[in-house]
Design a protein around this motif. Sequence first.
Motif, PDB file in Angstrom:
ATOM      1  N   GLY A  90      23.908 -19.708  27.652  1.00 15.55           N
ATOM      2  CA  GLY A  90      23.591 -19.012  26.419  1.00 15.55           C
ATOM      3  C   GLY A  90      22.104 -19.102  26.129  1.00 15.55           C
ATOM      4  O   GLY A  90      21.401 -19.963  26.673  1.00 15.55           O
ATOM      5  N   ALA A  91      21.615 -18.236  25.257  1.00 15.04           N
ATOM      6  CA  ALA A  91      20.175 -18.126  25.037  1.00 15.04           C
ATOM      7  C   ALA A  91      19.570 -19.418  24.494  1.00 15.04           C
ATOM      8  O   ALA A  91      18.562 -19.909  25.013  1.00 15.04           O
ATOM      9  CB  ALA A  91      19.873 -16.967  24.089  1.00 15.04           C
ATOM     10  N   ILE A 191      17.183 -14.947  26.837  1.00 19.46           N
ATOM     11  CA  ILE A 191      17.871 -13.891  26.073  1.00 19.46           C
ATOM     12  C   ILE A 191      18.331 -12.790  27.010  1.00 19.46           C
ATOM     13  O   ILE A 191      19.443 -12.262  26.893  1.00 19.46           O
ATOM     14  CB  ILE A 191      16.952 -13.333  24.967  1.00 19.46           C
ATOM     15  CG1 ILE A 191      16.830 -14.350  23.834  1.00 19.46           C
ATOM     16  CG2 ILE A 191      17.474 -12.010  24.431  1.00 19.46           C
ATOM     17  CD1 ILE A 191      15.910 -13.920  22.707  1.00 19.46           C
ATOM     18  N   SER A 192      17.470 -12.429  27.957  1.00 17.89           N
ATOM     19  CA  SER A 192      17.835 -11.405  28.933  1.00 17.89           C
ATOM     20  C   SER A 192      19.023 -11.865  29.775  1.00 17.89           C
ATOM     21  O   SER A 192      19.971 -11.103  30.009  1.00 17.89           O
ATOM     22  CB  SER A 192      16.634 -11.094  29.835  1.00 17.89           C
ATOM     23  OG  SER A 192      16.945 -10.097  30.774  1.00 17.89           O
ATOM     24  N   LEU A 196      22.938 -10.305  29.940  1.00 18.27           N
ATOM     25  CA  LEU A 196      23.663  -9.955  31.173  1.00 18.27           C
ATOM     26  C   LEU A 196      25.026 -10.630  31.194  1.00 18.27           C
ATOM     27  O   LEU A 196      26.031 -10.030  31.583  1.00 18.27           O
ATOM     28  CB  LEU A 196      22.846 -10.391  32.392  1.00 18.27           C
ATOM     29  CG  LEU A 196      21.601  -9.564  32.725  1.00 18.27           C
ATOM     30  CD1 LEU A 196      20.826 -10.214  33.860  1.00 18.27           C
ATOM     31  CD2 LEU A 196      21.992  -8.140  33.107  1.00 18.27           C
ATOM     32  N   GLY A 197      25.056 -11.894  30.764  1.00 16.78           N
ATOM     33  CA  GLY A 197      26.327 -12.619  30.736  1.00 16.78           C
ATOM     34  C   GLY A 197      27.321 -12.020  29.761  1.00 16.78           C
ATOM     35  O   GLY A 197      28.535 -12.098  29.964  1.00 16.78           O
ATOM     36  N   MET A 198      26.819 -11.412  28.670  1.00 22.27           N
ATOM     37  CA  MET A 198      27.683 -10.782  27.668  1.00 22.27           C
ATOM     38  C   MET A 198      28.046  -9.354  28.031  1.00 22.27           C
ATOM     39  O   MET A 198      28.809  -8.702  27.330  1.00 22.27           O
ATOM     40  CB  MET A 198      26.973 -10.796  26.303  1.00 22.27           C
ATOM     41  CG  MET A 198      26.630 -12.185  25.785  1.00 22.27           C
ATOM     42  SD  MET A 198      28.079 -13.120  25.279  1.00 22.27           S
ATOM     43  CE  MET A 198      28.524 -12.229  23.788  1.00 22.27           C
ATOM     44  N   GLY A 199      27.468  -8.871  29.131  1.00 26.58           N
ATOM     45  CA  GLY A 199      27.753  -7.499  29.556  1.00 26.58           C
ATOM     46  C   GLY A 199      26.938  -6.454  28.825  1.00 26.58           C
ATOM     47  O   GLY A 199      27.201  -5.255  28.952  1.00 26.58           O
TER      48      GLY A 199
END
Length: 240
Positions: A90-91, A191-192, A196-199
């Motif tokens: 996570g960020a 954050i980027s 990506l992990g959140m789609g």
Amino acid sequence: MKHPRTLTERQRKLLAGGSIGVFVLFAACLFWFVGRPLIQFVSQPEAFREWVGAWGIWGKLAFIGMMALQIFVAVIPGEPLEMGAGYAFGAWEGTLLCLLGAALGSVVVLLFVRCFGAMAVEVFFPREKIKALGFLKNERRQGLLFFTLFFIPGTPKDILTYVAGLTDMKLWHWLVITTPARLPSIVTSTISGNALGMGDFTFAVLVFGGTLLLSAGGLLLYHKICRQNEVKRNGSNPMD
């Protein structure tokens, strides 16, 4: 009673040169056998996330070690690790782990350079680039200069960390100044990676594109600062 034999200047240079040679070999082995597979592993975000989840707290500690290694072996790029942290943790947690790893790696680098001197820096960077940063020895502006250069995305923080070891700045002062200054560069990457992990691929591309623009501008500003101080230096070599 015999006194311990004092090393001559030539013997000290030979000892330091041999130590640097051993370090070069060690760093090359680390990059080849650890750094390359590490970057390939982190570049596979799903596999990396599963690995982190399986190891729990040990996965987080291992990542901090990965970041420290990246700081120490300057040829290993940091951005894939930072994006991997955002994807896996996570960020915000990823940012914290990156900062801890960067702080640990910075401590190792500064102690290493202060032990072996300029030769340790020249393992990774040409002498011309080191001399171009001679203005960082200005104690009156030192803290502000380091904070500014670390705060701007795109500046080469690897060489800045090594050159810091050639200054008289105290270790704790260095950490207090540069750790928060790393936030803009790290946060944009985590954050980027989190996006990506959140789609959310659109947001990830926007953040990544904005980061590239900021980094390009930061790199240009960095070179401008170096050129301006090169003119002021007038041929002197403060790093010698």
